[in-house]
Design a protein around this motif. Structure first.
Motif, PDB file in Angstrom:
ATOM      1  N   VAL A  31       0.858  -1.180   0.000  1.00  0.00           N
ATOM      2  CA  VAL A  31       0.000   0.000   0.000  1.00  0.00           C
ATOM      3  C   VAL A  31       0.895   1.231   0.000  1.00  0.00           C
ATOM      4  O   VAL A  31       1.802   1.350   0.831  1.00  0.00           O
ATOM      5  N   ALA A  47      -2.740   0.536  -4.374  1.00  0.00           N
ATOM      6  CA  ALA A  47      -2.546  -0.716  -3.644  1.00  0.00           C
ATOM      7  C   ALA A  47      -2.298  -1.828  -4.654  1.00  0.00           C
ATOM      8  O   ALA A  47      -2.862  -1.823  -5.755  1.00  0.00           O
ATOM      9  N   VAL A  56      -8.730  -2.943   0.023  1.00  0.00           N
ATOM     10  CA  VAL A  56      -7.916  -1.725   0.056  1.00  0.00           C
ATOM     11  C   VAL A  56      -7.900  -1.128  -1.348  1.00  0.00           C
ATOM     12  O   VAL A  56      -7.634  -1.822  -2.326  1.00  0.00           O
ATOM     13  N   ALA A  65      -7.100   1.088   5.824  1.00  0.00           N
ATOM     14  CA  ALA A  65      -6.351   0.101   5.050  1.00  0.00           C
ATOM     15  C   ALA A  65      -5.574  -0.836   5.967  1.00  0.00           C
ATOM     16  O   ALA A  65      -5.510  -2.049   5.727  1.00  0.00           O
ATOM     17  N   ARG A  68      -7.959  -3.331   7.480  1.00  0.00           N
ATOM     18  CA  ARG A  68      -8.430  -4.336   6.530  1.00  0.00           C
ATOM     19  C   ARG A  68      -7.333  -5.309   6.124  1.00  0.00           C
ATOM     20  O   ARG A  68      -7.619  -6.475   5.829  1.00  0.00           O
TER      21      ARG A  68
END
Length: 339
Positions: A31, A47, A56, A65, A68
């Motif tokens: 990310v 991502a 994400v 993010a 998750r």
């Protein structure tokens, strides 16, 4: 106009560039956003596919993010490096001698003659040789078709979409599958009983002109029919606006602080405008309340201006349009250039 348009889109561009720099990250969720610290405020710039399967996506708060996808590797944005790699990609595309219209770091249109699939294959080979990156190529009879074709070719593929196959591929899809139709417009169309691309293509342009607008209504019908007369152009892009924004690590609870920050951003924008040598016709202020609700208000100037005082005054006037005095996590000021 050349008989074919090719749309080249680099696959997960920023994440892929970072993986090239850090080969040990290949196959892991990556990310990119902010300064790379998910404990701080910021949003996801991109991502990798491995992170996307966890929900994400770009624009998502970094903290969300991290929740998750707790195993993701977070990296800071490095604009200069991405621009340098993008320049290599565009140089590879221009080596074909075709007209190249650059859309951003990671995508471009090309006007093409001859066998478009063969050219698409060569594009993928040259981009990979120049940068190590993979790309997807969409082929169409116009820019609209080529742009949408790319989505069906991802990742790292080639897809052709033409007037002959348009409704077979898109006819039963929702209207927001089209390039140029967002969620709000799609909702408005559903309210008129138009839910699919095929239904929009069959709609009466005159009726939509009355419901949505004399220009937008008929344009939406043409869009759904796969029609696009805009040429591929290599003319330099002329920005229509410039702006600055700041995400605050701690909410601004006092709206006097908000006003001071808007004034500061407006003066930064005014300096950018002065450097660009163009005048401003409208100023827009963006406020993102905590936790993540975003609103905008604008103010049109009485006459185009470049002076910092007038741009600041317009920004503060636009700020007065925000009646909710909730804590603020992000502020932005954007100046739209006078035509």
């Amino acid at each position: 106009m050349a008989p074919w348009v090719l749309h080249v889109d680099l696959d997960q561009f920023i994440a892929a560039v970072e993986v090239l720099r850090h080969p040990e990250l290949r196959g892991r969720p990556v990310v990119v956003g902010g300064d790379g610290d998910p404990a701080k405020r910021g949003v996801v710039s991109t991502a990798s596919y491995e992170a996307r399967v966890h929900g994400v996506h770009s624009g998502l708060p970094l903290r969300t993010a991290a929740r998750r996808c707790p195993d993701a590797v977070f990296l800071p944005v490095d604009r200069e490096h991405y621009e340098a790699v993008s320049d290599q990609v565009m140089a590879a595309l221009r080596s074909f001698g075709a007209v190249v219209e650059v859309l951003g770091w990671d995508e471009a249109f090309l006007a093409a003659d001859g066998d478009p699939e063969a050219m698409a294959q060569q594009i993928r080979v040259r981009v990979r040789a120049a940068t190590g990156l993979e790309c997807t190529v969409g082929i169409g009879e116009n820019k609209l078709q080529a742009k949408l074709a790319t989505g069906f070719g991802k990742p790292a593929g080639i897809f052709r979409l033409t007037g002959e196959t348009w409704f077979e591929v898109l006819g039963d899809r929702p209207t927001d599958a089209l390039w140029g139709i967002g969620a709000k417009t799609a909702k408005r169309l559903r309210g008129l009983g138009i839910g699919t691309v095929g239904e929009l293509a069959a709609a009466d342009p005159g009726v939509l002109a009355g419901e949505i607008g004399p220009t937008i209504g008929p344009w939406l019908v043409r869009l759904a029919q796969g029609l696009d007369a805009s040429p591929v152009s290599d003319a330099p892009h002329i920005p229509r606006s410039c702006g600055r924004e700041t995400t605050y690590q701690h909410d601004l609870d006092d709206w006097q602080d908000v006003r001071r920050e808007v004034a500061r951003l407006a003066r930064q924008v005014a300096q950018d405008v002065a450097d660009d040598g163009r005048s401003v016709g409208r100023v827009i202020v963006k406020v993102r309340y905590a936790p993540f609700i975003t609103q905008t208000h604008g103010r049109t100037l009485d006459a185009p201006a470049t002076e910092a005082d007038r741009i600041e005054e317009a920004a503060l006037a636009a700020l007065d349009g925000f009646t909710r005095r909730r804590p603020v996590r992000l502020l932005g000021v954007r100046a739209e250039f006078a035509r």
